[in-house]
Design an enzyme around this catalytic site. Structure first.
Site, PDB file in Angstrom:
ATOM      1  N   TYR A   1      53.728  72.064  12.895  1.00 36.30           N
ATOM      2  CA  TYR A   1      53.678  71.068  13.958  1.00 36.30           C
ATOM      3  C   TYR A   1      52.381  70.267  13.805  1.00 36.30           C
ATOM      4  O   TYR A   1      51.296  70.848  13.695  1.00 36.30           O
ATOM      5  CB  TYR A   1      53.725  71.783  15.313  1.00 36.30           C
ATOM      6  CG  TYR A   1      53.632  70.839  16.477  1.00 36.30           C
ATOM      7  CD1 TYR A   1      54.644  69.920  16.724  1.00 36.30           C
ATOM      8  CD2 TYR A   1      52.527  70.835  17.310  1.00 36.30           C
ATOM      9  CE1 TYR A   1      54.555  69.039  17.782  1.00 36.30           C
ATOM     10  CE2 TYR A   1      52.437  69.952  18.378  1.00 36.30           C
ATOM     11  CZ  TYR A   1      53.454  69.054  18.599  1.00 36.30           C
ATOM     12  OH  TYR A   1      53.362  68.184  19.641  1.00 36.30           O
TER      13      TYR A   1
ATOM     14  N   ARG B   1      45.619  79.448  40.762  1.00 35.87           N
ATOM     15  CA  ARG B   1      45.157  79.338  39.360  1.00 35.87           C
ATOM     16  C   ARG B   1      45.150  80.720  38.724  1.00 35.87           C
ATOM     17  O   ARG B   1      45.511  80.890  37.571  1.00 35.87           O
ATOM     18  CB  ARG B   1      43.770  78.683  39.274  1.00 35.87           C
ATOM     19  CG  ARG B   1      43.185  78.770  37.873  1.00 35.87           C
ATOM     20  CD  ARG B   1      41.992  77.859  37.574  1.00 35.87           C
ATOM     21  NE  ARG B   1      41.127  77.588  38.689  1.00 35.87           N
ATOM     22  CZ  ARG B   1      40.253  78.468  39.235  1.00 35.87           C
ATOM     23  NH1 ARG B   1      40.135  79.682  38.741  1.00 35.87           N
ATOM     24  NH2 ARG B   1      39.530  78.116  40.267  1.00 35.87           N
TER      25      ARG B   1
ATOM     26  N   LYS C   1      60.394  72.900  24.488  1.00 36.22           N
ATOM     27  CA  LYS C   1      61.487  72.717  23.539  1.00 36.22           C
ATOM     28  C   LYS C   1      62.706  73.550  23.962  1.00 36.22           C
ATOM     29  O   LYS C   1      63.240  73.347  25.028  1.00 36.22           O
ATOM     30  CB  LYS C   1      60.998  73.028  22.129  1.00 36.22           C
ATOM     31  CG  LYS C   1      59.620  72.399  21.799  1.00 36.22           C
ATOM     32  CD  LYS C   1      59.606  70.884  21.796  1.00 36.22           C
ATOM     33  CE  LYS C   1      58.211  70.268  21.781  1.00 36.22           C
ATOM     34  NZ  LYS C   1      57.293  70.760  20.760  1.00 36.22           N
TER      35      LYS C   1
ATOM     36  N   ASP D   1      54.241  81.031  15.746  1.00 37.64           N
ATOM     37  CA  ASP D   1      54.768  79.990  16.637  1.00 37.64           C
ATOM     38  C   ASP D   1      56.289  80.119  16.581  1.00 37.64           C
ATOM     39  O   ASP D   1      56.916  79.804  15.568  1.00 37.64           O
ATOM     40  CB  ASP D   1      54.291  78.613  16.155  1.00 37.64           C
ATOM     41  CG  ASP D   1      54.711  77.482  17.096  1.00 37.64           C
ATOM     42  OD1 ASP D   1      55.760  77.617  17.765  1.00 37.64           O
ATOM     43  OD2 ASP D   1      54.008  76.459  17.143  1.00 37.64           O
TER      44      ASP D   1
HETATM   45  C1  LIG Z   1      55.932  70.815  20.492  1.00 38.06           C
HETATM   46  C2  LIG Z   1      55.358  71.913  19.696  1.00 38.06           C
HETATM   47  C3  LIG Z   1      54.093  72.431  19.985  1.00 38.06           C
HETATM   48  C4  LIG Z   1      53.201  71.852  21.053  1.00 38.06           C
HETATM   49  O1  LIG Z   1      53.696  72.056  22.333  1.00 38.06           O
HETATM   50  P1  LIG Z   1      53.517  71.031  23.592  1.00 38.06           P
HETATM   51  O2  LIG Z   1      54.313  71.677  24.646  1.00 38.06           O
HETATM   52  O3  LIG Z   1      54.020  69.696  23.153  1.00 38.06           O
HETATM   53  O4  LIG Z   1      52.048  70.984  23.897  1.00 38.06           O
HETATM   54  C5  LIG Z   1      53.649  73.501  19.217  1.00 38.06           C
HETATM   55  N1  LIG Z   1      54.399  74.023  18.231  1.00 38.06           N
HETATM   56  C6  LIG Z   1      55.614  73.543  17.913  1.00 38.06           C
HETATM   57  C7  LIG Z   1      56.393  74.162  16.810  1.00 38.06           C
HETATM   58  C8  LIG Z   1      56.132  72.479  18.638  1.00 38.06           C
HETATM   59  O5  LIG Z   1      57.352  71.989  18.307  1.00 38.06           O
END
Ligand SMILES: *Cc1c(COP(=O)(O)O)cnc(C)c1O
Length: 385
Positions: free
Chosen positions: A106, A53, A204, A179
């Site tokens: 998002y 962890r 992604k 982000d």
């Molecule tokens: C999918 C996504 C998230 C969240 O991520 P997870 O891996 O699904 O928890 C945050 N920001 C953006 C722009 C995303 O496309």
């Protein structure tokens, strides 16, 4: 990692944090499926590892690689993008504080602030990412701890001026969080433009094959990165070794994949803008896109995400999504395969009725790396009906 900064992006993607394994010479980073590590006498940690962890070599390789790709000081890999966002907010904010978030984001990020942090006592204001003045006006000096932006944004592909907003954040004593999930560090490196923190859903493009859920925080400051790692050790939202390995494997081809995503998206955009059934097309590489100028200066290319409005309305948009054969009707994005969805009823259903509500006739594409002629033919038959 230090000397890796002298190498190009693709070299770092393949080598940063991933030297051949010392004990066996294995060229690929092993999946360290292990919880605990033998100690050479009490207090004598070998290689700094004691419990997975706290730290795990596969996860650490991913963290070092992400930090190198983003030109950051420290990366911390989480079990999901949301876990990464949650840890970052808890480390940098407390009850009574305030954050500025984008009005196009998002859906899960909005839900996190609204449902988890507003009841905790953290207030937020939404502002247009296109508009530095609106972001500046939303800041409450002394109370605003974070300005949070997503660029390009989801699902309308809005573009935020990272350098300009970094200055606003600095003047306000707030941190700028970007982000960078849509752009990836291949197309845009926010920390080099003045941002303090980058967050990722590695689910992604970073992972890139729709086979792993993961997240990461990369900080410009070693101190903040270390604080997030300590918080993660206290709360436990770590990326497991197999998940870390999958993302690490994805990163090795990020550059070539992104170039093909961009090539294909540009062709799809040309096709859509010329199509009678299609209304407005949203893509930062379009000359008439509000963020075109800023995107041209801060991004290498414009990415693989495209949104468009269907002239005949919301029901027709849903039918287009139902009719595609290669574009799969599904949430998520950034994999090698093409996906299609209707944000208002799918990814952004949770923001209905809020200031983040999106047009119901909007269709979002994650343009994959299949043969582009097949993608265009598929969209054509779906739009024609
Ligand atoms: C999918 C996504 C998230 C969240 O991520 P997870 O891996 O699904 O928890 C945050 N920001 C953006 C722009 C995303 O496309």
């Amino acid at each position: 990692m230090g000397e890796m900064q002298d190498y190009g992006f693709e070299t770092r993607a393949i080598h940063a944090g991933q030297p051949p394994d010392d004990s066996t010479g294995a060229v690929m980073t092993p999946i360290y499926a292990v919880t605990t590590y033998k100690q050479d006498g009490v207090g004598g940690l070998r290689g700094g590892y004691e419990y997975s962890r706290t730290a795990n070599p596969t996860r650490r390789a991913l963290e070092d690689c992400l930090a190198a790709l983003e030109d950051g000081a420290r990366g911390v890999a989480f079990s999901s993008g949301m876990a990464a966002e949650d840890a970052l907010i808890r480390v940098t904010c407390g009850p009574g504080d305030h954050v500025v978030i984008p009005n196009d984001a998002y859906g899960g990020t909005y839900r996190l602030f609204k449902q988890a942090f507003q009841p905790w006592g953290l207030s937020f204001t939404t502002a247009s990412v296109h508009d530095n003045a609106a972001i500046g006006a939303a800041v409450r000096p002394g109370q605003t701890k974070l300005i949070w932006i997503e660029t390009p944004s989801n699902p309308l592909l809005g573009v935020a001026d990272i350098g300009g907003i970094a200055q606003i954040a600095k003047d306000a004593g707030a941190l700028l969080v970007v982000d960078n999930t849509f752009a990836t560090p291949y197309l845009q490196r926010p920390l080099t433009l003045g941002a303090d923190v980058v967050v990722h859903s590695t689910t992604k493009y970073a992972g890139g094959h729709s086979d792993v859920v993961g997240g990461a925080v990369v900080t410009a400051s070693e101190v903040l990165g270390q604080a997030i790692a300590v918080f993660q050790n206290s709360t436990g939202g770590t990326a497991g070794p197999f998940d870390a390995y999958l993302v690490l494997r994805g990163l090795k081809t990020l550059g070539v994949r992104m170039d093909r995503h961009c090539d294909n998206a540009e062709r799809v955009v040309d096709f859509l803008t010329a199509h009678d059934a299609v209304g407005q097309v949203f893509y930062p590489g379009l000359l008439d896109h509000l963020g075109y100028q800023v995107a041209s200066t801060q991004m290498k290319r414009f990415g693989g995400m495209v949104s468009f409005r269907v002239k005949a309305g919301a029901a027709a948009a849903a039918e287009v999504c139902d009719r595609t054969k290669i574009f799969t009707l599904a949430e998520s994005l950034g994999g090698v395969e093409s996906l299609i969805e209707q944000p208002a009823t799918m990814t952004h259903a949770s923001v209905a009725g809020s200031e983040l509500e999106v047009p119901r006739d909007l269709v979002r594409l994650s343009v994959g790396i299949e043969s582009v002629e097949d993608l265009i033919r598929d969209l054509d038959q779906a739009l024609t009906g």
